[in-house]
Design an enzyme around this catalytic site. Structure first.
Site, PDB file in Angstrom:
ATOM      1  CD  GLN A 334      -6.787  49.303  42.291  1.00 33.97           C
ATOM      2  OE1 GLN A 334      -7.295  48.205  42.834  1.00 33.97           O
ATOM      3  NE2 GLN A 334      -5.471  49.441  41.964  1.00 33.97           N
ATOM      4  CB  SER A 501     -12.022  50.428  42.197  1.00 34.64           C
ATOM      5  OG  SER A 501     -11.504  49.210  42.973  1.00 34.64           O
ATOM      6  CB  THR A 502     -15.576  47.378  46.223  1.00 44.08           C
ATOM      7  OG1 THR A 502     -16.504  47.945  45.702  1.00 44.08           O
ATOM      8  CG2 THR A 502     -15.679  47.337  47.803  1.00 44.08           C
ATOM      9  CG  HIS A 503     -10.243  47.059  44.449  1.00 41.63           C
ATOM     10  ND1 HIS A 503      -9.668  47.011  43.100  1.00 41.63           N
ATOM     11  CD2 HIS A 503     -10.971  45.911  44.470  1.00 41.63           C
ATOM     12  CE1 HIS A 503     -10.094  45.904  42.347  1.00 41.63           C
ATOM     13  NE2 HIS A 503     -11.043  45.565  43.355  1.00 41.63           N
ATOM     14  CG  ASN A 504     -12.610  50.909  49.894  1.00 41.83           C
ATOM     15  OD1 ASN A 504     -13.351  49.977  49.504  1.00 41.83           O
ATOM     16  ND2 ASN A 504     -12.710  52.044  49.685  1.00 41.83           N
TER      17      ASN A 504
END
Ligand SMILES: Cc1cc2nc3c(=O)[nH]c(=O)nc-3n(C[C@H](O)[C@H](O)[C@H](O)COP(=O)(O)OP(=O)(O)OC[C@H]3O[C@@H](n4cnc5c(N)ncnc54)[C@H](O)[C@@H]3O)c2cc1C
Ligand code: SF4
Lengths: 573, 262
Positions: A334, A501-504
């Site tokens: 992100q 962000s933990t949007h891997n």
């Protein structure tokens, strides 16, 4: 040797959002499911004393224990990857409900453009618009195909949002399950300013319930209390949609789900292009079990999904040199970093109150909603003001030039504690040939298995995007009546240190072409027809949005795929 | 986490549990969910808001305690000297002034002592397997030092540097001299034999803010004095009625301890 257990129709690895949805859908259809979760069990009672910033936000009470397993990271192939030793850039879920327990609940369906990004980009700008090395790919599914599955997730979770949506996002066949959240003074300043500029702000669709709600499965939950301890915390009211208070009890109610916690899956056994089952370690005792199954579902988040395939030698590992193989390909993230802070000397806001998904946002500069012809980047960002609850350890805003400690710091940080509003862009992350996941050659987890290695950095694409989006955040903030505004518009090297962000995303991507995807549009693996892999690892790129709406939609699609496959084995593509 | 031991295990917890069950864990439609039947919370919130924090020491776990005595203020990890350096240094990072108390009065040095004795201090949940290599800043902490080891070496280095430059221990320096020493550490200008000065400094800075603003159960933020300075109401059950309001809504803060005993 592993103890061999009786065979079951379906074994699901990981009991977060994806595992929970698939388990609920299959067990409701009468199919026996074994759910394996490496972490502990959880219930709402665990959160009676959850309003504790130090324990949950700073010491990561609910997240994966990194002493047992982490990932390694490097900026490019020339440097040595080193382990993320303590938490930073992203926070990994662990235990029943996974990261679905401590997420914010911001719910955005991806744009129609996202699913056909390659075709649509070429169609509008020609082949030369895409820079060297960017590996854009269509997803093998369209927004319209996925639409009914979004609806399922929204009804299950009780997503709260405005009755109509702007015309620059995908059409909805059914309105959100509940009305929008409450509007705070800061949100009003943002949306008034945005409207004045001709933009189309709307309330962030929220998985924190705006009102009491009973879903189609008969699960009743209460309205959100805006308690301000949401992101990184579990919800003591069950107001935040979380697998533990939505899909998992429904699956358990059927009597068809056998849930095993402390079951860390270490490998998938396969022969002749089909999986035979999975091996797991019961973590408290170290005892090993083999669970045979007709269908294996990987629902263990991006890193475990990819790692289990690679350690099990299932599928073709991605090779960045030749560009062949797909497992580990198109890792994306992100692109945050574009933002403007508005400082108010004459106004105070109750920004310590809030909910994880409370806020207002706009998509005028997201996806391909604006002309990129003269811009040096593709895609864009959702621009937003969120009021998730700012707690005092992590929120100490000071104007630039203020010292980082001592009396001047103390005075400024206390003065501005309740006097800032932050407008930020959540930028899309597009794939590059040299961004990928593979097995680390050196570092191992507590069981001796290689760690996942990430090779990733921010590119010119990302830097240009941030510069452009930041100018828009400033334009809006400048209309919000602040004493002064400060813009951040530069992005440097990707760092594993600060939380972003933990949007891997990516690594087991979906598509219509097996040479550049791992699964088809039922999330069924090309190289093993009885293996289904689901999660943000299916994304060919990440949009300017949080991922879970799309993850949830795909999980419903995968559940349908598994049921179809059990009735009639073979490729569903 | 250290807070497990500090919870009074008897009565109050059960009471609070019962009270809490009024709000949560309702079984509806045969499916057990963590929901609340609507309206309950709003109705109860006002009573909660009024609850006075009990006098310190009034909990049944410590009968007949003198009211102003804090048995939690003792060392789990530091020796006397280490404690004093920590107290002096953190007071410079967050000094007492006309806004209110500084780190010392808020118990920050006790907070740090307790943290270093806990899982945090031993990096129990961090990946600490070898090999260790020199790293770029963007790769994060890559040293074999456990936090408690680094912290103690850092404190010794503060004294060492003070002795070299001022022929005095750190705690004996004037506030201005102490600031100069801390600045040298912050900017890695202090050469302290292998101790990464700026890493130590930023750890101490983070711990100071945590000690000022974490729930008082951890030993800092004494009497919620950190929270009061910035009108942070601590741990409230609900802001349902206040979230839309203009202007700052002021409330008496509540701590997790209040949550147990009210
Ligand atoms: C702080 C935070 C805020 C977030 N906010 C938002 C938001 O506002 N909006 C949004 O859209 N998304 C948000 N997200 C992301 C969201 O939480 C994830 O997209 C979502 O939880 C993914 O679901 P999943 O089932 O794929 O993975 P998870 O929920 O992570 O579940 C995976 C499960 O698999 C288990 N597992 C892993 N490996 C193994 C193994 N080998 N054996 C057995 N079990 C295993 C894990 O323990 C875990 O329980 C947030 C994330 C975080 C951390
Ligand atoms: S803000 Fe709302 S949804 Fe989030 S934890 Fe608090 S009550 Fe639950």
């Amino acid at each position: 040797m592993a103890t061999k257990l009786p065979k079951v129709p379906v074994v699901v690895v990981g009991m977060g959002w994806v595992g929970g949805i698939i388990a609920a859908e299959l067990t409701k259809a009468g199919i026996q499911v074994v759910g394996l979760e490496r972490g502990k069990s959880r219930s709402t009672e665990d959160y009676y004393h959850v309003h504790d910033e130090l324990r949950y936000a700073n010491r990561y009470e609910l997240m994966q224990d990194l002493s047992k397993e982490t990932v390694t990271y490097r900026n490019n192939e020339k440097v040595r990857a080193l382990p993320m030793r303590s938490y930073g850039s992203f926070l990994l879920g662990d235990g029943l409900g996974g990261a679905g327990v401590h997420w914010n609940g911001q719910y955005y369906r991806f744009l129609p453009y996202d699913f056909e990004i390659r075709s649509k980009t070429i169609e509008r700008y020609g082949k030369n618009k895409t820079p060297e090395g960017m590996t854009l790919q269509d997803w093998g599914i369209t927004y319209d195909q996925l639409e009914p599955y979004f609806v399922k997730y929204e009804q299950m979770a009780g997503i709260s949002g405005e009755p109509t949506t702007p015309d620059n996002v995908g059409k909805m066949s059914k309105p959100y399950a509940t009305g929008p959240m409450k509007v705070t003074p800061g949100m009003k300043l943002f949306s008034d300013a945005a409207k004045k500029l001709g933009y189309k702000p709307y309330m962030i669709p929220s998985a924190n319930l705006s009102q009491d709600y009973t879903n189609p499965d008969g699960v009743a939950r209460a309205a959100c209390q805006y308690c301000g301890y949401c992101e990184r915390f579990g919800c003591e009211y069950g107001a935040k949609a979380d697998p533990v208070v939505t899909v998992l009890p429904v699956a358990q109610q059927t009597g068809k789900l056998e849930l095993r916690t402390f079951a860390n899956v270490t490998g998938i056994s396969h022969t002749g292009g089909k999986a035979t089952g999975v091996t797991y370690v019961h973590t408290p005792t170290g005892e090993e079990f083999f669970q045979p199954a007709d269908v294996v579902v990987l629902a263990s988040y991006v890193f475990s999904n990819v790692r289990l395939l690679l350690t099990s030698k299932l599928g073709k590992p991605y090779d960045p040199k030749s560009g062949t193989g797909a497992v580990g390909r198109n890792y994306c993230y992100q692109v945050n970093g574009a933002s403007t802070t508005a400082f108010y000397d004459d106004k105070e806001f109750n920004i310590f109150m809030g909910a994880g998904a409370l806020g207002s946002s706009l998509d005028d500069f997201n996806g391909d909603n604006f002309d990129h012809k003269d811009l040096k980047f593709l895609h864009g960002a959702n621009i937003r003001y969120t009021q998730a609850g700012l707690r005092p350890i992590q929120h100490n805003p000071t104007p630039s030039g203020t010292p980082g400690w001592g009396q001047a710091f103390k005075q400024a940080s206390i003065k501005y504690a309740n006097r800032v509003l932050n407008i930020a862009g959540q930028g899309a992350s597009l794939p590059f040939r040299h961004h990928y996941l593979d097995l680390d050659p050196v570092y191992k987890d507590a069981l001796g298995l290689p760690l996942m290695r990430m090779t990733f950095d921010f590119e010119d694409q990302d830097k240009e995007l941030v510069k452009f989006i930041a100018s828009k955040t400033k334009e809006i903030a400048d209309q919000m009546g602040a004493t002064k505004t400060e813009m951040r518009d530069s992005l440097s090297t990707y760092s594993i240190v600060p939380y972003q962000s933990t949007h891997n995303t990516g690594g087991t991507t979906m598509g219509a072409d097996p040479s550049v995807s791992v699964v088809n549009n039922y999330l069924q693996m090309w190289d093993a027809e009885n293996v289904f892999i689901c999660g943000a690892s299916n994304f060919q790129h990440n949009s300017g949005y949080n991922p879970t709406a799309t993850v949830g939609g795909l999980a419903y699609r995968a559940a349908e795929g598994v049921a179809k496959y059990l009735q009639k084995p073979g490729s569903l593509a | 986490m250290a807070n497990e031991e500090k919870r009074p295990p008897q009565q109050p917890q059960d009471d609070s549990r019962r009270r809490f069950l009024k709000y949560t864990g309702t079984a509806i439609g045969g499916v057990v969910v963590g929901g609340v039947v609507g309206g309950l919370i709003g109705a109860n919130r006002k009573e909660d808001g009024k609850t006075k924090p009990p006098a310190p020491g009034a909990s049944p776990a410590t009968p007949a305690a003198e009211s102003d005595r804090d048995y939690n203020q003792a060392f789990m990890f530091f020796n006397q000297n280490q404690f004093q350096i920590t107290e002096a240094a953190t007071e410079r990072l967050f000094p007492a002034d006309d806004l209110g108390p500084g780190a010392k009065e808020l118990g920050v040095a006790f907070f740090i002592d307790h943290q270093l004795a806990s899982a945090y201090g031993t990096n129990a949940r961090d990946y600490m397997m070898a090999p260790f290599y020199q790293a770029e800043a963007y790769q994060g902490y890559q040293m074999a030092f456990r936090r408690r080891e680094l912290f103690v070496l850092g404190l010794e280095a503060l004294d060492g540097y003070s002795n070299n430059h001022y022929k005095k221990k750190f705690v004996k320096l004037t506030p201005e001299e102490q600031d100069a020493v801390l600045t040298a550490f912050e900017s890695d200008k202090a050469d302290v034999k292998g101790v990464p000065a700026s890493t130590f400094f930023s750890m101490m800075r983070s711990l100071t803010l945590e000690g000022v603003y974490s729930d008082p159960l951890y030993g800092g933020n004494k009497n919620m004095g950190g929270w009061k300075m910035r009108n942070f109401p601590g741990n409230q059950m609900s802001y349902m009625d206040a979230i839309e309001k203009d202007g700052l809504v002021k409330m008496e803060p509540l701590s997790l301890h209040d949550h147990l005993t009210s």
